[in-house]
Write an enzyme that holds these catalytic residues in place. Structure first.
Site, mmCIF file in Angstrom:
data_model
loop_
_atom_site.group_PDB
_atom_site.id
_atom_site.type_symbol
_atom_site.label_atom_id
_atom_site.label_comp_id
_atom_site.label_asym_id
_atom_site.label_seq_id
_atom_site.Cartn_x
_atom_site.Cartn_y
_atom_site.Cartn_z
ATOM 1 N N GLU A 186 37.211 52.517 36.659
ATOM 2 C CA GLU A 186 37.036 53.342 35.456
ATOM 3 C C GLU A 186 35.652 53.168 34.835
ATOM 4 O O GLU A 186 35.060 54.129 34.335
ATOM 5 C CB GLU A 186 38.113 53.023 34.421
ATOM 6 C CG GLU A 186 39.502 53.519 34.797
ATOM 7 C CD GLU A 186 40.271 52.576 35.690
ATOM 8 O OE1 GLU A 186 41.404 52.917 36.084
ATOM 9 O OE2 GLU A 186 39.751 51.480 36.004
ATOM 10 N N GLN B 215 42.519 58.592 35.179
ATOM 11 C CA GLN B 215 43.828 59.098 35.573
ATOM 12 C C GLN B 215 44.848 59.156 34.441
ATOM 13 O O GLN B 215 45.627 60.103 34.344
ATOM 14 C CB GLN B 215 44.368 58.243 36.721
ATOM 15 C CG GLN B 215 45.434 58.925 37.534
ATOM 16 C CD GLN B 215 45.642 58.197 38.844
ATOM 17 O OE1 GLN B 215 46.302 57.154 38.872
ATOM 18 N NE2 GLN B 215 45.089 58.720 39.920
ATOM 19 N N PHE B 216 44.846 58.172 33.575
ATOM 20 C CA PHE B 216 45.715 58.147 32.399
ATOM 21 C C PHE B 216 44.909 57.616 31.218
ATOM 22 O O PHE B 216 44.031 56.759 31.392
ATOM 23 C CB PHE B 216 46.940 57.248 32.608
ATOM 24 C CG PHE B 216 47.921 57.763 33.622
ATOM 25 C CD1 PHE B 216 48.944 58.618 33.245
ATOM 26 C CD2 PHE B 216 47.816 57.387 34.957
ATOM 27 C CE1 PHE B 216 49.853 59.092 34.178
ATOM 28 C CE2 PHE B 216 48.719 57.858 35.895
ATOM 29 C CZ PHE B 216 49.743 58.717 35.500
ATOM 30 N N ALA B 217 45.231 58.092 30.029
ATOM 31 C CA ALA B 217 44.514 57.631 28.842
ATOM 32 C C ALA B 217 44.595 56.114 28.691
ATOM 33 O O ALA B 217 43.650 55.474 28.228
ATOM 34 C CB ALA B 217 45.086 58.313 27.592
ATOM 35 N N ASP B 218 45.711 55.534 29.095
ATOM 36 C CA ASP B 218 45.886 54.084 28.987
ATOM 37 C C ASP B 218 44.836 53.327 29.788
ATOM 38 O O ASP B 218 44.564 52.158 29.511
ATOM 39 C CB ASP B 218 47.276 53.684 29.505
ATOM 40 C CG ASP B 218 48.389 54.481 28.862
ATOM 41 O OD1 ASP B 218 49.063 53.941 27.985
ATOM 42 O OD2 ASP B 218 48.564 55.657 29.234
ATOM 43 N N PRO C 1 39.019 50.084 30.426
ATOM 44 C CA PRO C 1 37.981 49.436 31.238
ATOM 45 C C PRO C 1 36.652 50.191 31.225
ATOM 46 O O PRO C 1 35.615 49.601 31.527
ATOM 47 C CB PRO C 1 38.587 49.429 32.653
ATOM 48 C CG PRO C 1 40.054 49.511 32.444
ATOM 49 C CD PRO C 1 40.238 50.363 31.228
ATOM 50 N N HIS D 223 51.436 54.534 30.861
ATOM 51 C CA HIS D 223 51.152 55.910 31.267
ATOM 52 C C HIS D 223 51.473 56.903 30.153
ATOM 53 O O HIS D 223 51.556 58.101 30.407
ATOM 54 C CB HIS D 223 51.964 56.284 32.517
ATOM 55 C CG HIS D 223 51.651 55.445 33.711
ATOM 56 N ND1 HIS D 223 52.214 54.210 33.905
ATOM 57 C CD2 HIS D 223 50.817 55.651 34.760
ATOM 58 C CE1 HIS D 223 51.747 53.695 35.036
ATOM 59 N NE2 HIS D 223 50.904 54.539 35.564
#
Length: 684
Positions: free
Chosen positions: A405, A427-430, A434, A474
Site C-alpha cells: 500500500e 483494495q479496502f479502506a481499512d 500502511p 473490510h
C-alpha cells in the site's frame, strides 16, 4: 587517472562546502533554523552531482549540499533556504535547508524532498517507474536515457518502505541508482545498535539488484564508480545500489551537536578520512599541483562564500500574505459540464459507471494508467471494478502490484512528476493505513512545499464502508482520518452519475484525489439503495469537486410552516436519510455532500438557515469524526438561524465493525435510527 580539471573542480567545490559549514557554525544566531551539512560526505556527493545531466532525476537528502553544488546550484540560493528567506527558490521559506526541488531546464530535476528518513525512496522509485513507462509506451524520445538517483543514509535502509521500493525496482528492472551514504551513525544510534548488516549486505536479498561498494571519502574512486554505474543504468536500464562508506565530520544537525554524543576517539577516527585533505594530497603528489595553488583556491572560496552569505542574510523575509499559496494548483474542472442524463439510455450500477469512466479516461489520456492489488487481467478487481481493462489496454497500463500500500500510494508522486496520471487502488479502506505515511509526508505536502512546481496529480480509489458481514478489516470508514490531511481532495459519491462525473473531474485535476467508493452502493444490493443506479452520463460529463446536491427536497409548505428539517450526509447516509424521510412526508430535505473536501459550505449553510433544524449523518464512528466537526462549524456559522441544537448520528464508538451481521447492524446507523432522530428534531 581522472583529468586534472575534474580533480581541481571537485577540490574547489569541497572548499566551498567547507566554507559554508564553517560560516554557518560561526553565525549560529543567524542560522537559527535546524540544518545539516555535508562535511565528510563531499567526495561521493560531488562525484555524483558532477556527472548528472539535466534529463536526470535526483533526490538529494538533507545532508547532500555538496551534491547540489556539483549539480551547479549556488551557495546563495541554498543559503536562502537555510535562512528561510522569501526568495528561497525551492520552498519559499517553508522547509529546512537542503530540502530542494527543481524543474530548472539546465539542471537535473529534483522532486519535493521531505525530512522523513527513507520515505523519499518510494516517490523516487516512482520517478524511475514513470520513466520506464514513458519509454515503453513511446510517450518520450529521450536523446539521453535519463537515470534516477535516490540518495539515502544507511540507517534509513531499515525502514520498511525502503524494502517495498527495492522490491518493485528489481521486479520491474527500473533505471534507478540507490546511493547509500554510510557514516555509521543515525543521530546518536550507531550502526552496531541499529542493524545486523549494512545496506550492501541487505541488498543481496533482492534478486536483480546489482550492488557495489566504494570508499566515499576518495573522490577519484567515487567518481570512477559513479561514472561506471551511471553509464550502466543509462544503457541497460536496471537498478543498482552503491554503498559508499563515508566519515561524519559535522554535527548530525545544528540542533543535535556532535559533542553531545560522540567521543573524541570517534571523531578522530572519522577525521582520518576527511575527503578534503585526501583530495589535496592526491593533487599534490599525483598531479603536481602546488600546495600554494590549493591554499589559494580555499581562500578564494572562503571569500566567495562569505559574500554569498552576506547577500542571503540581506535578502527579504517571506511575505506573510503568501502563507496559503500553493496548497492546490488550479483545476480546469470548475463547472458542471456535459450531459448528465442522456436520453434513451438505461440505468447502470455504480461500479459499472466507475469502470466505464476509467475506461474512457484510458482511451482519452495516453499518460493515464491504472495499477493496484488484483486490478489486473486475471481478476479485474475484487469488486470487478476493473473488469476487462487489462484485456483492452494491456498489462503495461493496467496491472497488479504486490501487497504494498505504501508503494502503491507513494509511487504516484514520481509518476506525476514525469507527466503521468496514475490511477491506483487500495483494495479496502481499512488497508489505507500502511500508505498514510506517503499520503501525509510526501503527497499532501509536495505542491505546497515546492511552491507549485510538483503538485501530485493522481487518483487513489478506495472501496469503503460496511455491509453484509464484511468484518473488522473490510468494513471500515476512513474519511475523518483523510479529512485531517491538508493538501488532498476527497470525493465520496453516492450514485452512478456522480461517480462518473467526479472521476472525469479528477483526471483533469492537477492535485491528489482520493475517491471513496462505497462497496454497498456498487451494485445497489443493499435494500433501499436502488436509486444509486442512474442513467450513465456521457463521456463529456464533468462534475466539479465542492458542489453538493439536494438529494431530497422538502415541500415549500413545510418550510413556510416551520415544520421542516435538513439532513447533511453522504455515501450510504443519503439512502438512510431518504428512506427515513418517507415517514415525514415533505418535511425533510437531504443534502448529499458528494465531496468531503472541498466542501460545499455555501449549500450546507444556506440549507440549514432555510430549515433551522439540522442533522449531520455519517456511517463512521461518531465521536471526533468529520461529521462532528462539521456540526460544530454549522453551529458557529448558523447559530442565529437555528431552532434546535445541531444533531449528529453515526456508528457506535467501537474499535471495528463486527463480523456478525446482527452485531454489525447494532453498531451502524440505519433508516430506523435516523427516523427516530428526525421525529425528535421535528417535534423539538
Amino acid at each position: 587517472m581522472l583529468p586534472q580539471e575534474i580533480m581541481l573542480k571537485a577540490y574547489r567545490l569541497m572548499m566551498t562546502g567547507k566554507a559554508m559549514a564553517e560560516i554557518y557554525d560561526a553565525n549560529r544566531p543567524i542560522c537559527k533554523y535546524v540544518h545539516s551539512t555535508a562535511r565528510g560526505h563531499e567526495a561521493i556527493q560531488l562525484a555524483t552531482g558532477l556527472q548528472l545531466q539535466p534529463c536526470d532525476y535526483v533526490s538529494p537528502y538533507y545532508r547532500d549540499e555538496s551534491m547540489m553544488l556539483g549539480m551547479g546550484h549556488r551557495p546563495y540560493e541554498m543559503m536562502l533556504q537555510l535562512l528561510a528567506k522569501g526568495d528561497d527558490p525551492f520552498t519559499g521559506g517553508r522547509a529546512y535547508y537542503n530540502h530542494p526541488n527543481s524543474r530548472r531546464a539546465d539542471r537535473p530535476q529534483i522532486i519535493h524532498q521531505s525530512s522523513a528518513t527513507g520515505m523519499q525512496v518510494i516517490p523516487t522509485t516512482g520517478v524511475a517507474q514513470g520513466i520506464q513507462y514513458r519509454e515503453e509506451q513511446g510517450l518520450s524520445n529521450y536523446p539521453i536515457p535519463p537515470v534516477v538517483i535516490c540518495s539515502l543514509g544507511d540507517g534509513s535502509v531499515t525502514e520498511g518502505e525502503v524494502s517495498e521500493a527495492f522490491q518493485f525496482a528489481v521486479l520491474h528492472q527500473l533505471p534507478i541508482i540507490y546511493l547509500v551514504q554510510d557514516n555509521e551513525w543515525g543521530i546518536s544510534v550507531t550502526g552496531d545498535e541499529a542493524r545486523t548488516m549494512d545496506a550492501y549486505e541487505y541488498a543481496a536479498g533482492f534478486k536483480g539488484l546489482d550492488r557495489v561498494r566504494v570508499d566515499g571519502s576518495d573522490f577519484a574512486a567515487s567518481y570512477q564508480v559513479m561514472e561506471d554505474v551511471i553509464n550502466m543504468v543509462r544503457k541497460e536500464r536496471r537498478p543498482i545500489l552503491v554503498h559508499a562508506k563515508v566519515p561524519l565530520l559535522g554535527h548530525h544537525t545544528s540542533g543535535v551537536r556532535k559533542e553531545w554524543y560522540r567521543t573524541a576517539e570517534d571523531l578522530a577516527k572519522h577525521g582520518i578520512n576527511d575527503p578534503g585533505p585526501k583530495l589535496k594530497a592526491a593533487l599534490i603528489h599525483t598531479y603536481g599541483v602546488t600546495e600554494d595553488e590549493l591554499d589559494k583556491i580555499e581562500a578564494e572560496e572562503t571569500v566567495y562564500v562569505s559574500a554569498e552569505f552576506d547577500a542571503a542574510v540581506a535578502s527579504p523575509e517571506p511575505d506573510p500574505a503568501t502563507v496559503a499559496d500553493f496548497v492546490f494548483m488550479p483545476t480546469p474542472a470548475t463547472h458542471e459540464t456535459g450531459t448528465r442524463t442522456p436520453i434513451g439510455k438505461d440505468k447502470v450500477v455504480m461500479v459499472d459507471a466507475a469502470l466505464h469512466a476509467v475506461e474512457e479516461i484510458l482511451q482519452d489520456h495516453p499518460n493515464a494508467l491504472f495499477y493496484g492489488q488484483d486490478v489486473g487481467k486475471r481478476l479485474g478487481g475484487v469488486f470487478r471494478e476493473a473488469a476487462t481493462l487489462a484485456d483492452k489496454f494491456g498489462d503495461n497500463r493496467v496491472f497488479n502490484t504486490a501487497i504494498q500500500e505504501a508503494y502503491i500510494i507513494g509511487s504516484t508522486v514520481g509518476m506525476s512528476a514525469v507527466g503521468l496520471k496514475p490511477i491506483v487502488e487500495v483494495q479496502f479502506a481499512d488497508y489505507i493505513y500502511p500508505g498514510l505515511n506517503q499520503l501525509v509526508t510526501e503527497i499532501s505536502k509536495s505542491c505546497y512545499l515546492s511552491c507549485g512546481k510538483f503538485p501530485v496529480s493522481c487518483i487513489i480509489r478506495v472501496p469503503i464502508g460496511a455491509y453484509g458481514g464484511g468484518g473488522p478489516y473490510h468494513s471500515g470508514s476512513v474519511e475523518s482520518t483523510l479529512a485531517t490531511i491538508k493538501g488532498i481532495k476527497i470525493a465520496y459519491p453516492s450514485n452512478a452519475a456522480d461517480i462518473k462525473g467526479l472521476m472525469k473531474a479528477a483526471i483533469m485535476d492537477p492535485n491528489p484525489i482520493v475517491m471513496l467508493e462505497h462497496k454497498g452502493l456498487y451494485w445497489s444490493k443493499v435494500p433501499g439503495t436502488d436509486e444509486a443506479k442512474m442513467v450513465e452520463p456521457d463521456r463529456d460529463y464533468v462534475l466539479p469537486f465542492g458542489k453538493g446536491a439536494i438529494a431530497l427536497e422538502a415541500s415549500s409548505d413545510a418550510v413556510e410552516n416551520g415544520e421542516s428539517i435538513c439532513v447533511i450526509t453522504y455515501g450510504m447516509g443519503v439512502y438512510w436519510a431518504k428512506s427515513a424521510a418517507k415517514r415525514f412526508e415533505g418535511k425533510v430535505e437531504v443534502v448529499d455532500l458528494r465531496t468531503i473536501y472541498p466542501l460545499d459550505e455555501e449549500l450546507i449553510y444556506n440549507t440549514v438557515k432555510k430549515h433551522g433544524k439540522c442533522i449531520v449523518l455519517t456511517e463512521e464512528q461518531l465521536r471526533n469524526s468529520f461529521c462532528e466537526a462539521l456540526a460544530g462549524r454549522i453551529a458557529q456559522h448558523c447559530f442565529t438561524y437555528l431552532d434546535a441544537p445541531v444533531q449528529t448520528i453515526g456508528a457506535m464508538d467501537l474499535p471495528a465493525v463486527p463480523m456478525n451481521v446482527a452485531l454489525e447492524a447494532a453498531m451502524l446507523p440505519n433508516a430506523d435510527k435516523v427516523a427516530e432522530k428526525m421525529k425528535w428534531l421535528i417535534e423539538y
